[in-house]
Design an enzyme around this catalytic site. Structure first.
Site, short mmCIF file in Angstrom:
data_model
loop_
_atom_site.label_atom_id
_atom_site.label_comp_id
_atom_site.label_asym_id
_atom_site.label_seq_id
_atom_site.Cartn_x
_atom_site.Cartn_y
_atom_site.Cartn_z
CG ASP A 11 -1.86 1.24 1.47
OD1 ASP A 11 -2.37 1.67 0.51
OD2 ASP A 11 -1.79 1.63 2.41
CG ASP A 13 -1.66 7.58 0.55
OD1 ASP A 13 -0.69 7.57 -0.40
OD2 ASP A 13 -2.79 8.20 0.06
#
EC number: 3.1.3.15
Length: 357
Positions: A11, A13
C-alpha cells in the site's frame, strides 16, 4: 518477470508515506513524508529476493475533489526518491474510484492484481500484502497470500524486514526403520538445552560436542538395535542429523558456507567444510582400539560419511594423536567448530555464483 516470484504488494498512503490525518490526501509536496526506515528496509527486502509492487486506492483521482496534477507532483517526487536510492517497483497499480462507484479494481477486490494471479507470477507461499488498513488484509485473503498490517509503532518497517528475512532455522526429522527409531530436532539460532539419548554414552557426548561447538541446539532421541551392535544406531543417527541440518539451513541464503578449524590439544585436528550441496568426505584418522567407551571406533568414519551424504556437504576431516578418546573427541569438536562458521548468517546474499546451493 519470471514465474513464481516472491512479491510484496505494498500500500502507498499510511505504509510507504505518511497519510495526512485530516483529508487523507497527499496532494502537495509539503505533505510528502516517508514512513520511518522504509528505504533501507525495502532495499534489504529487494536483496532478499522480493519484488515490489505498489497497490493503492486513490479516492476520486482525476476528479474535481482530487485533480490528477495535485496527485502527480508528490507521487512523482516519491518515486524519484525511491529510484534514486535503489528502490525499484515493478509496478504501480492505482484505483482512482470512490467506494460508491462499485468498481472491480478497488481494494480489496482483485482487479488491480488480476494479471499477476492469472499469469502465475505469484509465489503464494512467500508473497505478502503490506498495508495499514483492514482492506489490505482483506486483499491478501482474497489473493490467498498472507497479509501484514503496517503500524509504525508495533509493526514498522524494521519489524517487517526482520519477520520476512530472519526465518527460524529449525527442523525436526523422524526416521523409523526396522533397526532404529530416531527423532532429531535442531535450532541453528539457539544454544543450550541439548538433550541427547542414543543408548551409547560416549556417542551422546560426541553429538553434544557437535552442538555445543557448533553453536546450535540439538535434541536427539534414538532407540536402536544395540543388542546386535552400534552400527545401525550410529549410521541412522548421522543420516537423520544431516537431514535435519540441511532442512534447517533452507536455501542457505546469507550463510558463511565455508568453515576451517585447527584446534590443538595433544591432538592436531583439522577440518575444512563447504556446505556445497555435494556430498564428499575425505577422512584421515587412525585408532589403536576397537572401541572407546561403548562406541566402535570403525563407526567414526561411517558417522561422518553418512552425515555428509544427507547434509550434502564437502568435508575434509583429520586428526592425529596417541589417545583414541582424544582423537575422536577432537574430530567431533573440530567439525562442530567448523560448522559454526559455515552456518553463521552474515548477510542476505546466496553464497554461490550459480544462484543455488
Amino acid at each position: 518477470m519470471s514465474k513464481q516470484q516472491k512479491i510484496l504488494f505494498i500500500d502507498r498512503d499510511g505504509t510507504l508515506i505518511v497519510e495526512p490525518p485530516v483529508d487523507f490526501q497527499v496532494d502537495r509536496l509539503d505533505k510528502l513524508k516517508l514512513e520511518p526506515f522504509v528505504i533501507p528496509s525495502l532495499l534489504s527486502l529487494q536483496d532478499a529476493g522480493y519484488r515490489l509492487v505498489m497497490v493503492t486506492n486513490q479516492d476520486g483521482l482525476g476528479t474535481d475533489s482530487y485533480p490528477q496534477e495535485d496527485f502527480d507532483a508528490p507521487h512523482n517526487m516519491m518515486m524519484e526518491i525511491f529510484e534514486s536510492q535503489g528502490v525499484k517497483f515493478d509496478d504501480v497499480l492505482i484505483c482512482p474510484h470512490f467506494e460508491k462507484d462499485n468498481c472491480s479494481c478497488r481494494k480489496p477486490k482483485l482487479g488491480l492484481v488480476k494479471e499477476y494471479l492469472q499469469a502465475g507470477k505469484v509465489d503464494f507461499q512467500n508473497s505478502f500484502v503490506i498495508g495499514d488498513r483492514q482492506t489490505d488484509l482483506q486483499l491478501a485473503e482474497n489473493m490467498a497470500i498472507r497479509g501484514i498490517q503496517y503500524n509504525p509503532e508495533i509493526m514498522g518497517w524494521k519489524r517487517i524486514l526482520k519477520d520476512l528475512t530472519v526465518k527460524a532455522r529449525v527442523a525436526e526429522v523422524v526416521r523409523t526403520t526396522k533397526e532404529t527409531d530416531i527423532k532429531v530436532f535442531v535450532n541453528l539460532d539457539e544454544q543450550g538445552g541439548n538433550a541427547i539419548s542414543t543408548g551409547l554414552g560416549f556417542f551422546d557426548h560426541m553429538l553434544d560436542q557437535i552442538a555445543t561447538h557448533g553453536g546450535f541446539q540439538m535434541v536427539c532421541k534414538v532407540e536402536g538395535d544395540l543388542h546386535i551392535d552400534d552400527h545401525h544406531t550410529v549410521e541412522d543417527t548421522a543420516l537423520a542429523l544431516g537431514q535435519a541440518l540441511k532442512e534447517a539451513l533452507g536455501d542457505k541464503r546469507g550463510i558463511g558456507r565455508f568453515g576451517f578449524s585447527l584446534p590443538m590439544d595433544e591432538c592436531l585436528a583439522q577440518c575444512a567444510l563447504d556446505l556445497s550441496g555435494r556430498p564428499y568426505l575425505k577422512f584421515d584418522a587412525q585408532f589403536s582400539r576397537e572401541q572407546v567407551g561403548d562406541l566402535s571406533t570403525e563407526m567414526v568414519v561411517h558417522f561422518f560419511r553418512s552425515l555428509t551424504d544427507t547434509l550434502a556437504c564437502t568435508l575434509h576431516l583429520s586428526s592425529a594423536g596417541n589417545n583414541d578418546h582424544h582423537i575422536i573427541e577432537s574430530l567431533f569438536k573440530a567439525f562442530g567448530r567448523t560448522l559454526r562458521q559455515a552456518i553463521k548468517v552474515e548477510g542476505t546474499e546466496l553464497p554461490s555464483s550459480k544462484g543455488v546451493l
